[in-house]
Design a protein around this motif. Structure first.
Motif, mmCIF file in Angstrom:
data_model
loop_
_atom_site.group_PDB
_atom_site.id
_atom_site.type_symbol
_atom_site.label_atom_id
_atom_site.label_comp_id
_atom_site.label_asym_id
_atom_site.label_seq_id
_atom_site.Cartn_x
_atom_site.Cartn_y
_atom_site.Cartn_z
ATOM 1 N N ILE A 281 18.202 34.479 -2.029
ATOM 2 C CA ILE A 281 18.585 33.075 -1.843
ATOM 3 C C ILE A 281 18.171 32.261 -3.066
ATOM 4 O O ILE A 281 18.934 31.437 -3.565
ATOM 5 C CB ILE A 281 17.955 32.494 -0.551
ATOM 6 N N ASN A 282 16.975 32.519 -3.566
ATOM 7 C CA ASN A 282 16.518 31.794 -4.756
ATOM 8 C C ASN A 282 17.427 32.051 -5.952
ATOM 9 O O ASN A 282 17.783 31.136 -6.686
ATOM 10 C CB ASN A 282 15.088 32.198 -5.114
ATOM 11 N N ARG A 283 17.783 33.314 -6.134
ATOM 12 C CA ARG A 283 18.656 33.655 -7.246
ATOM 13 C C ARG A 283 20.025 32.982 -7.077
ATOM 14 O O ARG A 283 20.609 32.464 -8.006
ATOM 15 C CB ARG A 283 18.838 35.178 -7.317
ATOM 16 N N LEU B 195 15.585 41.886 10.464
ATOM 17 C CA LEU B 195 15.011 42.152 9.145
ATOM 18 C C LEU B 195 13.541 42.517 9.274
ATOM 19 O O LEU B 195 12.827 41.968 10.104
ATOM 20 C CB LEU B 195 15.135 40.913 8.249
ATOM 21 N N THR B 196 13.094 43.434 8.467
ATOM 22 C CA THR B 196 11.666 43.738 8.375
ATOM 23 C C THR B 196 11.034 42.728 7.417
ATOM 24 O O THR B 196 11.729 41.909 6.824
ATOM 25 C CB THR B 196 11.444 45.142 7.791
ATOM 26 N N GLU B 197 9.725 42.808 7.254
ATOM 27 C CA GLU B 197 9.026 41.944 6.296
ATOM 28 C C GLU B 197 9.642 42.130 4.906
ATOM 29 O O GLU B 197 9.918 41.167 4.199
ATOM 30 C CB GLU B 197 7.540 42.345 6.284
ATOM 31 N N LYS B 198 9.877 43.385 4.553
ATOM 32 C CA LYS B 198 10.486 43.704 3.264
ATOM 33 C C LYS B 198 11.882 43.055 3.156
ATOM 34 O O LYS B 198 12.253 42.509 2.130
ATOM 35 C CB LYS B 198 10.600 45.226 3.136
ATOM 36 N N GLY B 199 12.618 43.120 4.255
ATOM 37 C CA GLY B 199 13.952 42.537 4.293
ATOM 38 C C GLY B 199 13.925 41.033 4.139
ATOM 39 O O GLY B 199 14.782 40.450 3.469
ATOM 40 N N LYS B 200 12.926 40.399 4.759
ATOM 41 C CA LYS B 200 12.803 38.946 4.645
ATOM 42 C C LYS B 200 12.513 38.545 3.208
ATOM 43 O O LYS B 200 13.065 37.567 2.698
ATOM 44 C CB LYS B 200 11.697 38.425 5.575
ATOM 45 N N ASN B 201 11.638 39.310 2.558
ATOM 46 C CA ASN B 201 11.320 39.008 1.157
ATOM 47 C C ASN B 201 12.537 39.213 0.259
ATOM 48 O O ASN B 201 12.795 38.403 -0.639
ATOM 49 C CB ASN B 201 10.161 39.889 0.674
ATOM 50 N N LEU C 202 15.757 46.801 7.356
ATOM 51 C CA LEU C 202 16.296 46.397 8.652
ATOM 52 C C LEU C 202 15.780 47.321 9.748
ATOM 53 O O LEU C 202 15.604 48.513 9.524
ATOM 54 C CB LEU C 202 17.826 46.514 8.568
ATOM 55 N N ILE C 203 15.529 46.741 10.928
ATOM 56 C CA ILE C 203 15.212 47.552 12.102
ATOM 57 C C ILE C 203 16.397 47.467 13.056
ATOM 58 O O ILE C 203 16.914 46.374 13.290
ATOM 59 C CB ILE C 203 13.972 47.022 12.853
ATOM 60 N N ILE C 204 16.833 48.596 13.552
ATOM 61 C CA ILE C 204 17.895 48.601 14.547
ATOM 62 C C ILE C 204 17.269 48.906 15.897
ATOM 63 O O ILE C 204 16.631 49.940 16.074
ATOM 64 C CB ILE C 204 18.982 49.648 14.210
ATOM 65 N N LEU D 169 21.074 37.380 9.124
ATOM 66 C CA LEU D 169 19.927 38.099 9.682
ATOM 67 C C LEU D 169 18.622 37.371 9.409
ATOM 68 O O LEU D 169 17.668 37.493 10.164
ATOM 69 C CB LEU D 169 19.871 39.516 9.108
ATOM 70 N N SER D 170 18.601 36.597 8.319
ATOM 71 C CA SER D 170 17.366 35.879 8.001
ATOM 72 C C SER D 170 17.117 34.761 9.017
ATOM 73 O O SER D 170 16.021 34.224 9.101
ATOM 74 C CB SER D 170 17.415 35.319 6.575
ATOM 75 N N GLN D 171 18.126 34.415 9.810
ATOM 76 C CA GLN D 171 17.948 33.403 10.860
ATOM 77 C C GLN D 171 17.284 33.997 12.101
ATOM 78 O O GLN D 171 16.861 33.264 12.980
ATOM 79 C CB GLN D 171 19.304 32.818 11.275
ATOM 80 N N GLY D 172 17.232 35.313 12.191
ATOM 81 C CA GLY D 172 16.611 35.950 13.345
ATOM 82 C C GLY D 172 17.408 37.168 13.765
ATOM 83 O O GLY D 172 18.477 37.429 13.209
#
Ligand code: ZN
Length: 142
Positions: A85-87, A73-79, A58-60, A18-21
């Motif tokens: 990913i960092n973890r 993903l929402t802004e919150k979801g992207k963060n 997430l927005i459906i 989802l982070s890809q779009g």
């Protein structure tokens, strides 16, 4: 964000995809099956989507034609995904570190292959032939 736990690989991959779009549900299922080499059913991911939606991760989006939905993903979801990913990258470092060899010449880390040579009955590890020959030239001049 304590209420969302990423406890399995399916969920982790779903968020990465989802982070890809924005994606359709069936796209996500197909990609999960490809990547995880495992049969994925809608019951694996749709309850997770609902949970993400409840947490505003997430927005459906519903489309009128064909009754298809897009997940985004929402802004919150992207963060959330970014910090995940960092973890995760940190964990991968920990997993890989013991398998790394270090080139004696340039000190770069070698994960696979590299170039080994026997010098004075000792096995030496280099990243490549060029490092080995430079090293040998240096050693000779001492
Ligand atoms: Zn090297």
């Amino acid at each position: 964000m304590k209420d969302i736990k990423i406890i399995n690989l399916i969920k982790l991959y779903t968020l990465l995809l989802l982070s890809q779009g924005p994606k359709h549900g069936y796209e996500i299922i197909k990609e999960l099956e490809d990547k995880l080499d495992k049969k994925i059913s809608t019951s694996h991911i749709y309850p997770f989507f609902e949970q993400l939606k409840k947490n505003k991760v997430l927005i459906i989006e519903r489309h009128k034609e064909k009754n298809r939905k897009t997940y985004q993903l929402t802004e919150k979801g992207k963060n959330l995904t970014k910090s995940m990913i960092n973890r995760f990258a940190g964990l991968i470092d920990i997993a890989i570190e013991p398998r790394l060899k270090v080139c004696i010449h340039c000190a770069c880390k070698v994960y696979e292959g590299g170039h080994n040579e026997i010098l004075n009955k000792k096995k030496l590890v280099f990243c490549c032939k060029h490092c080995a020959s430079t090293y040998k030239k240096l050693v000779k001049t001492y």
